[in-house]
Every structure is written in C-alpha cells, then in structure tokens.
Scaffold this active site. Structure first.
Site, PDB file in Angstrom:
ATOM      1  N   PRO A   2      -9.791  -2.972   0.760  1.00  0.00           N
ATOM      2  CA  PRO A   2      -9.396  -2.712   2.264  1.00  0.00           C
ATOM      3  C   PRO A   2      -8.645  -2.643   2.967  1.00  0.00           C
ATOM      4  O   PRO A   2      -7.314  -4.023   3.126  1.00  0.00           O
ATOM      5  CB  PRO A   2     -10.722  -3.773   1.861  1.00  0.00           C
ATOM      6  CG  PRO A   2     -10.738  -4.543   0.817  1.00  0.00           C
ATOM      7  CD  PRO A   2     -10.337  -2.987  -0.434  1.00  0.00           C
ATOM      8  N   GLU A   3      -8.358  -2.251   4.279  1.00  0.00           N
ATOM      9  CA  GLU A   3      -6.898  -2.418   5.338  1.00  0.00           C
ATOM     10  C   GLU A   3      -7.257  -2.594   6.340  1.00  0.00           C
ATOM     11  O   GLU A   3      -8.697  -2.871   6.322  1.00  0.00           O
ATOM     12  CB  GLU A   3      -6.286  -1.259   5.373  1.00  0.00           C
ATOM     13  CG  GLU A   3      -5.953  -0.062   3.905  1.00  0.00           C
ATOM     14  CD  GLU A   3      -5.306   0.793   4.044  1.00  0.00           C
ATOM     15  OE1 GLU A   3      -4.769   1.057   5.500  1.00  0.00           O
ATOM     16  OE2 GLU A   3      -5.102   1.717   3.378  1.00  0.00           O
ATOM     17  N   LYS A  59      -4.808  -8.254   6.410  1.00  0.00           N
ATOM     18  CA  LYS A  59      -5.879  -7.784   5.801  1.00  0.00           C
ATOM     19  C   LYS A  59      -6.501  -9.642   4.740  1.00  0.00           C
ATOM     20  O   LYS A  59      -7.408  -9.280   4.204  1.00  0.00           O
ATOM     21  CB  LYS A  59      -5.503  -7.599   4.636  1.00  0.00           C
ATOM     22  CG  LYS A  59      -4.999  -6.235   4.762  1.00  0.00           C
ATOM     23  CD  LYS A  59      -4.218  -4.936   3.715  1.00  0.00           C
ATOM     24  CE  LYS A  59      -3.363  -4.623   3.528  1.00  0.00           C
ATOM     25  NZ  LYS A  59      -2.121  -3.585   2.683  1.00  0.00           N
ATOM     26  N   HIS A 100     -19.241  -9.039 -12.747  1.00  0.00           N
ATOM     27  CA  HIS A 100     -18.240  -9.155 -11.923  1.00  0.00           C
ATOM     28  C   HIS A 100     -18.540  -9.929 -10.687  1.00  0.00           C
ATOM     29  O   HIS A 100     -17.732 -10.240  -9.345  1.00  0.00           O
ATOM     30  CB  HIS A 100     -18.195  -7.677 -11.109  1.00  0.00           C
ATOM     31  CG  HIS A 100     -17.557  -6.964 -12.292  1.00  0.00           C
ATOM     32  ND1 HIS A 100     -16.763  -6.446 -13.215  1.00  0.00           N
ATOM     33  CD2 HIS A 100     -18.482  -5.596 -13.289  1.00  0.00           C
ATOM     34  CE1 HIS A 100     -16.971  -5.957 -14.298  1.00  0.00           C
ATOM     35  NE2 HIS A 100     -18.204  -5.072 -13.873  1.00  0.00           N
ATOM     36  N   ARG A 119     -12.012  -6.470 -10.216  1.00  0.00           N
ATOM     37  CA  ARG A 119     -11.430  -5.982 -11.218  1.00  0.00           C
ATOM     38  C   ARG A 119     -10.115  -7.583 -10.991  1.00  0.00           C
ATOM     39  O   ARG A 119      -9.029  -7.656 -11.110  1.00  0.00           O
ATOM     40  CB  ARG A 119      -9.953  -5.156 -10.508  1.00  0.00           C
ATOM     41  CG  ARG A 119     -10.208  -3.731 -11.055  1.00  0.00           C
ATOM     42  CD  ARG A 119     -10.123  -3.016 -10.298  1.00  0.00           C
ATOM     43  NE  ARG A 119      -8.780  -2.120 -10.605  1.00  0.00           N
ATOM     44  CZ  ARG A 119      -7.692  -0.898  -9.722  1.00  0.00           C
ATOM     45  NH1 ARG A 119      -8.818  -0.376  -9.110  1.00  0.00           N
ATOM     46  NH2 ARG A 119      -7.038  -1.151 -10.282  1.00  0.00           N
ATOM     47  N   ARG A 271       3.571   3.906  -4.808  1.00  0.00           N
ATOM     48  CA  ARG A 271       2.713   4.101  -4.143  1.00  0.00           C
ATOM     49  C   ARG A 271       2.430   6.156  -4.564  1.00  0.00           C
ATOM     50  O   ARG A 271       2.901   6.287  -3.382  1.00  0.00           O
ATOM     51  CB  ARG A 271       2.356   3.405  -2.698  1.00  0.00           C
ATOM     52  CG  ARG A 271       2.452   2.366  -3.321  1.00  0.00           C
ATOM     53  CD  ARG A 271       1.417   1.219  -3.264  1.00  0.00           C
ATOM     54  NE  ARG A 271       2.191  -0.341  -3.811  1.00  0.00           N
ATOM     55  CZ  ARG A 271       1.553  -0.655  -4.476  1.00  0.00           C
ATOM     56  NH1 ARG A 271       1.484  -0.271  -5.584  1.00  0.00           N
ATOM     57  NH2 ARG A 271       2.097  -1.931  -4.667  1.00  0.00           N
TER      58      ARG A 271
END
Length: 283
Positions: A2-3, A59, A100, A119, A271
């Site tokens: 998510p940005e 963010k 999770h 994660r 990146r």
DNA sequence: AAGTTCCCCTGTTAGC
DNA sequence: TGCTAACAGGGGAACT
C-alpha cells in the site's frame, strides 16, 4: 504494497465502517506489532477508546482516539478486517486467514476489528495525544505528503540539489516527500519523461514542477480507480484495486505503449525498477 | 550530512 | 517432479 492511494482507500473504508466505534477488548498475539509499548500495556490502554478521527500522512494511518492516537503502517501486506463477530472469526480459514491475524479489537457492538499481516512487517504505535498529530513521534521524520497542497516544487528542488542519489531513490525517501512507493515512483518518472537513474542534483526547478504535477495526477487517478492490486492489496475486507491495468512501466514486460521500445528492468538501490529508455531521458 | 548495507518475514516463483 | 535459492519490499538501525 500500500502506497498513498491504497492507504487512502483502506482508511476511507475503515472510516465508513468503524467511525465512532468503541474498543471493549484487545488481544495482540504478535508482540512486535507494537512499536513503542509492550503488547499488554498496548491492550490495556486501548480499552474504552473510540475511533474519532481518521487521517493519513504518507503511508501512515492515524486514528485519533479519546486519550491516545493510534498510528499504523501496513508495510507490504498489512490489512484491517471488520468482522461481524466471533462466529465469523471462527469460520475463517485457519491457514490462510487466522494464522496471520496478529491483533483483534472487540468493538462495543460485537464486531471485531482484526489486523492481518502475512509477513509481520506492519507496525502500530500508541501515543498520548499530541497538540497536533504532525508531532507524533512515529511521524517525526515523515515529510509533507505528496498530495499536500502546501508542498511546492521549489522546496523539492532545494532539498534535491545536494543529493547525488538516483531520483528514483529520492522519491522513495519518505522524509523527502511522503506516500510514494516502488510502483508509483516508476510510474511518476515515466509520466515525467525522466530516467529513474538520473542523479537528483541534475534536475532543475522545471523538472521538479513536472514531477510534482505527474505525482498528483497519478496518485489521484489511482485513488479513483481503487488503488493498485499487484499481489495482495485489498481494502474494505475484499475489494481490489483497478489501477494495475493502467500501469505504463512498473512490472511490465514488452513494448512501451508510447514508442514501442522494450521496457527495461533494472535494480536501483535494491529495488526493482522499470522504465522506457527512449521516453525517459537521463539528465 | 549523505550514502550504504543489513535485517525483519513468509509466500511465490525461477532455476536446476 | 521436487527441491532450494532468489525474490518481493518499507523503514529503521548501524555503519562508513
């Protein structure tokens, strides 16, 4: 991933669902989710608090409560789920979902606000209310939001002129300008016609005006499309984005839409980076 | 001050 | 087919 547009969608969906809701129970099963307090203290301090106001900076999601501000960062895979109650929770897939979920907040109407993060990269901080939420410790190093109307090309140019790193890397620096991640950095630089490898100090004021216009255009467009779902992004429990269909370079193989040159993939500061070597000139 | 590297995580994909 | 290694990625700490 998510940005800014995805965080904004998540926040809007949450505000719709839980604005005004009161927390009556809290259970955190992954202690390092809490960035600034022991998990048990985190749980205790949340009891009785209401979700009053919802803000975004870059963010980060900011929930203004009664006595605290809760600041959350979803990193790559963090998600908030609003469940109708314990029955719905019990019916979740134990491997795909329950495993999770690292925090469950019980609301006074019986619903459950769950935080799920495959994660475990996401973080939450709970702070005494500052006079201004810009003063929250978690946000101390975060620059102006990319969509903040007070952000000017002049200040970007001033900050960038002492920086020799590639412009792509600078766009990812949240203290430079907040809200841009790996996907939009590539798309913004394509729209601006600037190579991601260009050293930041090679760009002039006109370039920064161009980058800022492209940034706002792309982030706004993506928000209106529901954000970008490349891997797992979703908001409002299951809703996926649509901007992945409008990506010009990021994660794309094959010919550039504008000129037909094969899109190149390279690695900048660790990146993955995609760009068109013809449309995007190095300066 | 600015730049670089490593680490945190786990599911997915590439390569042999 | 089945295994392992590489990859994905934001941000913060530690380092030069």
């Amino acid at each position: 991933m998510p940005e800014a547009p995805e965080v904004a969608k998540v926040l809007a969906a949450l505000e719709e669902e839980i604005r005004g809701a009161e927390i009556v129970s809290a259970s955190i099963t992954h202690p390092s989710l809490c960035s600034n307090l022991p998990a048990d203290e985190f749980e205790v301090q949340l009891i009785g608090e209401h979700f009053n106001e919802f803000h975004r900076l870059g963010k980060y999601l900011i929930f203004e409560m009664d006595n605290h501000d809760l600041v959350a960062h979803l990193r790559m895979e963090g998600k908030f789920l609003v469940l109708s109650g314990q029955e719905e929770f019990d019916a979740l897939d134990p491997i795909k979902d329950k495993k999770h979920i690292h925090a469950v907040f019980g609301l006074s109407d019986g619903r459950l606000l769950c935080y799920k993060d495959t994660r475990k990269f996401g973080r939450m901080g709970l702070y005494d209310k500052p006079a201004d939420w810009h003063d929250l410790p978690a946000l101390a190093k975060v620059g102006k939001d990319a969509l903040d109307q007070n952000l000017t090309a002049e200040e970007l140019e001033q900050k960038a002129k002492r920086r020799k790193i590639p412009v792509k890397t600078l766009l990812l620096d949240q203290s430079f300008m907040a809200g841009i991640g790996n996907i939009y950095a590539d798309e913004i630089l394509f729209a601006a016609g600037i190579s991601p490898l260009t050293p930041a100090d090679h760009l002039d004021l006109e370039d920064w005006k161009n980058i800022l216009v492209c940034t706002r255009m792309i982030l706004s467009r993506s928000y209106s499309m529901g954000g970008t779902t490349l891997r797992t992004f979703a908001y409002g429990n299951h809703q996926q984005g649509g901007f992945q269909n409008e990506l010009k370079v990021h994660s794309r193989k094959g010919a550039c839409d504008e000129c037909g040159t094969p899109i190149e993939q390279t690695r900048i500061n660790g990146r993955s980076t995609w760009y068109c070597p013809t449309c995007q000139k190095e300066k």
